[in-house]
Design a protein around this motif. Sequence first.
Motif, PDB file in Angstrom:
ATOM      1  N   LEU A  61       1.309  14.039 -12.875  1.00  0.00           N
ATOM      2  CA  LEU A  61       0.239  14.471 -11.974  1.00  0.00           C
ATOM      3  C   LEU A  61      -1.101  13.805 -12.283  1.00  0.00           C
ATOM      4  O   LEU A  61      -1.953  13.698 -11.392  1.00  0.00           O
ATOM      5  N   VAL A  62      -1.297  13.365 -13.500  1.00  0.00           N
ATOM      6  CA  VAL A  62      -2.510  12.596 -13.803  1.00  0.00           C
ATOM      7  C   VAL A  62      -2.487  11.288 -13.016  1.00  0.00           C
ATOM      8  O   VAL A  62      -3.481  10.901 -12.384  1.00  0.00           O
ATOM      9  N   ASP A  63      -1.337  10.611 -13.048  1.00  0.00           N
ATOM     10  CA  ASP A  63      -1.187   9.383 -12.268  1.00  0.00           C
ATOM     11  C   ASP A  63      -1.361   9.669 -10.780  1.00  0.00           C
ATOM     12  O   ASP A  63      -2.013   8.899 -10.057  1.00  0.00           O
ATOM     13  N   PHE A  64      -0.773  10.755 -10.319  1.00  0.00           N
ATOM     14  CA  PHE A  64      -0.851  11.102  -8.899  1.00  0.00           C
ATOM     15  C   PHE A  64      -2.292  11.329  -8.463  1.00  0.00           C
ATOM     16  O   PHE A  64      -2.762  10.770  -7.457  1.00  0.00           O
ATOM     17  N   ALA A  65      -3.023  12.145  -9.217  1.00  0.00           N
ATOM     18  CA  ALA A  65      -4.393  12.478  -8.836  1.00  0.00           C
ATOM     19  C   ALA A  65      -5.289  11.243  -8.860  1.00  0.00           C
ATOM     20  O   ALA A  65      -6.118  11.053  -7.961  1.00  0.00           O
ATOM     21  N   LEU A  66      -5.107  10.391  -9.860  1.00  0.00           N
ATOM     22  CA  LEU A  66      -5.924   9.188  -9.928  1.00  0.00           C
ATOM     23  C   LEU A  66      -5.558   8.223  -8.813  1.00  0.00           C
ATOM     24  O   LEU A  66      -6.442   7.658  -8.145  1.00  0.00           O
ATOM     25  N   GLY A  67      -4.262   8.030  -8.573  1.00  0.00           N
ATOM     26  CA  GLY A  67      -3.828   7.140  -7.503  1.00  0.00           C
ATOM     27  C   GLY A  67      -4.273   7.620  -6.140  1.00  0.00           C
ATOM     28  O   GLY A  67      -4.751   6.832  -5.306  1.00  0.00           O
ATOM     29  N   TRP A 173       6.926  -0.973  -9.908  1.00  0.00           N
ATOM     30  CA  TRP A 173       6.141  -2.190 -10.057  1.00  0.00           C
ATOM     31  C   TRP A 173       7.026  -3.240 -10.709  1.00  0.00           C
ATOM     32  O   TRP A 173       7.626  -2.989 -11.759  1.00  0.00           O
ATOM     33  N   CYS A 174       7.122  -4.394 -10.062  1.00  0.00           N
ATOM     34  CA  CYS A 174       8.024  -5.446 -10.498  1.00  0.00           C
ATOM     35  C   CYS A 174       7.237  -6.705 -10.817  1.00  0.00           C
ATOM     36  O   CYS A 174       6.253  -7.013 -10.132  1.00  0.00           O
ATOM     37  N   ASP A 175       7.680  -7.443 -11.833  1.00  0.00           N
ATOM     38  CA  ASP A 175       6.992  -8.696 -12.139  1.00  0.00           C
ATOM     39  C   ASP A 175       7.505  -9.810 -11.236  1.00  0.00           C
ATOM     40  O   ASP A 175       8.363  -9.588 -10.374  1.00  0.00           O
ATOM     41  N   ALA A 176       6.996 -11.007 -11.426  1.00  0.00           N
ATOM     42  CA  ALA A 176       7.304 -12.115 -10.521  1.00  0.00           C
ATOM     43  C   ALA A 176       8.777 -12.476 -10.499  1.00  0.00           C
ATOM     44  O   ALA A 176       9.275 -13.032  -9.514  1.00  0.00           O
ATOM     45  N   ILE A 197       0.424   3.750  -8.394  1.00  0.00           N
ATOM     46  CA  ILE A 197      -0.906   3.133  -8.362  1.00  0.00           C
ATOM     47  C   ILE A 197      -1.801   3.739  -9.438  1.00  0.00           C
ATOM     48  O   ILE A 197      -2.557   3.027 -10.109  1.00  0.00           O
ATOM     49  N   GLY A 198      -1.713   5.038  -9.619  1.00  0.00           N
ATOM     50  CA  GLY A 198      -2.497   5.678 -10.677  1.00  0.00           C
ATOM     51  C   GLY A 198      -2.091   5.196 -12.060  1.00  0.00           C
ATOM     52  O   GLY A 198      -2.945   4.940 -12.919  1.00  0.00           O
ATOM     53  N   ALA A 199      -0.787   5.051 -12.278  1.00  0.00           N
ATOM     54  CA  ALA A 199      -0.304   4.560 -13.569  1.00  0.00           C
ATOM     55  C   ALA A 199      -0.753   3.122 -13.808  1.00  0.00           C
ATOM     56  O   ALA A 199      -1.154   2.754 -14.924  1.00  0.00           O
ATOM     57  N   HIS A 224      -1.442   0.438   3.535  1.00  0.00           N
ATOM     58  CA  HIS A 224      -2.857   0.655   3.252  1.00  0.00           C
ATOM     59  C   HIS A 224      -3.082   1.036   1.789  1.00  0.00           C
ATOM     60  O   HIS A 224      -4.012   0.535   1.139  1.00  0.00           O
ATOM     61  N   LYS A 225      -2.250   1.923   1.282  1.00  0.00           N
ATOM     62  CA  LYS A 225      -2.371   2.315  -0.127  1.00  0.00           C
ATOM     63  C   LYS A 225      -2.167   1.113  -1.044  1.00  0.00           C
ATOM     64  O   LYS A 225      -2.886   0.930  -2.027  1.00  0.00           O
ATOM     65  N   SER A 226      -1.177   0.286  -0.720  1.00  0.00           N
ATOM     66  CA  SER A 226      -0.904  -0.890  -1.543  1.00  0.00           C
ATOM     67  C   SER A 226      -2.099  -1.827  -1.569  1.00  0.00           C
ATOM     68  O   SER A 226      -2.550  -2.266  -2.636  1.00  0.00           O
ATOM     69  N   ALA A 227      -2.633  -2.139  -0.391  1.00  0.00           N
ATOM     70  CA  ALA A 227      -3.781  -3.044  -0.317  1.00  0.00           C
ATOM     71  C   ALA A 227      -4.999  -2.449  -1.014  1.00  0.00           C
ATOM     72  O   ALA A 227      -5.755  -3.165  -1.682  1.00  0.00           O
TER      73      ALA A 227
END
Length: 280
Positions: A61-67, A173-176, A197-199, A224-227
């Motif tokens: 939830l910390v990640d959620f709230a920040l994201g 989240w994936c690397d190249a 996104i928060g993490a 929109h969230k991603s951008a």
Amino acid sequence: MTTRPQTDAALPLSHHRVEEHRGASGWYRDDAEDALALEVPVALVYNGISHAVMMASPADLVDFALGFSLTEGIIAHPHECYDLEVQEDTRGLTVHLTIASQRQAELKERRRSLAGRTGCGLCGTEALDQAIRPIPKVQAPALTDAAIQHALGSLADHQALQAATGASHGAAWCDASGRIRLVREDVGRHNALDKLIGALARDGGPSEGGFALVSSRASYEMVHKSASAGIGALVAVSAATSLAVEQAEQAGLMLVGFARPGRHLVYHRPAGMAPVRAHG
């Protein structure tokens, strides 16, 4: 930012007795137990003022709230959140955030309902006016087909809650090269992406050349969230919507959908970016 999160070692699920009916060769019933993904109300309170109540999985939830705060434009940078604490009572969970006074003043000025989500009603003219917000420009990475397929093939291995319940979405989240570096899960697809996104924000932001992979469709708000988080490429397991494609075009975000084993659709590739095909 000071955080005092609620920590749960176990997955956010419960167990429930069910009747299992099978009919391959004549119907019969048996007693069984099913794992249910927990879904609870989570209130987000900024400087003592309640802003939103979301239904979510009670984990990360910390990640959620920040994201959520970042993607909804409540704060522009993680350092504008000074303190974050999760509290639990019999009614649900409350995340208390202390944010910069300027951001709090802007939030009071807006005092709007959340922009309409797909499948949810819009609340009044103000919500309609603010439903489609400006989208920032991003730098899209040069994704290979192999990287997309590699990430897709390993997503299920990183979704413990989905494996246990069949009722959660994942955002990775994936690397190249397509290796999955981080995953967050939630009963809500927007929540899962906000958690990711928060993490990422707590870890310094998205790494160059990486991309986000989500187990849902690619709707307007997912793009929109991603951008908003500086993510330049979004890969979705299901289809994209028309507004999602329009937003990806405006932002310069690479948008891929219907990502299935051996096949995916590129809905938008920024101008000047040639297809990159790599095998392996």
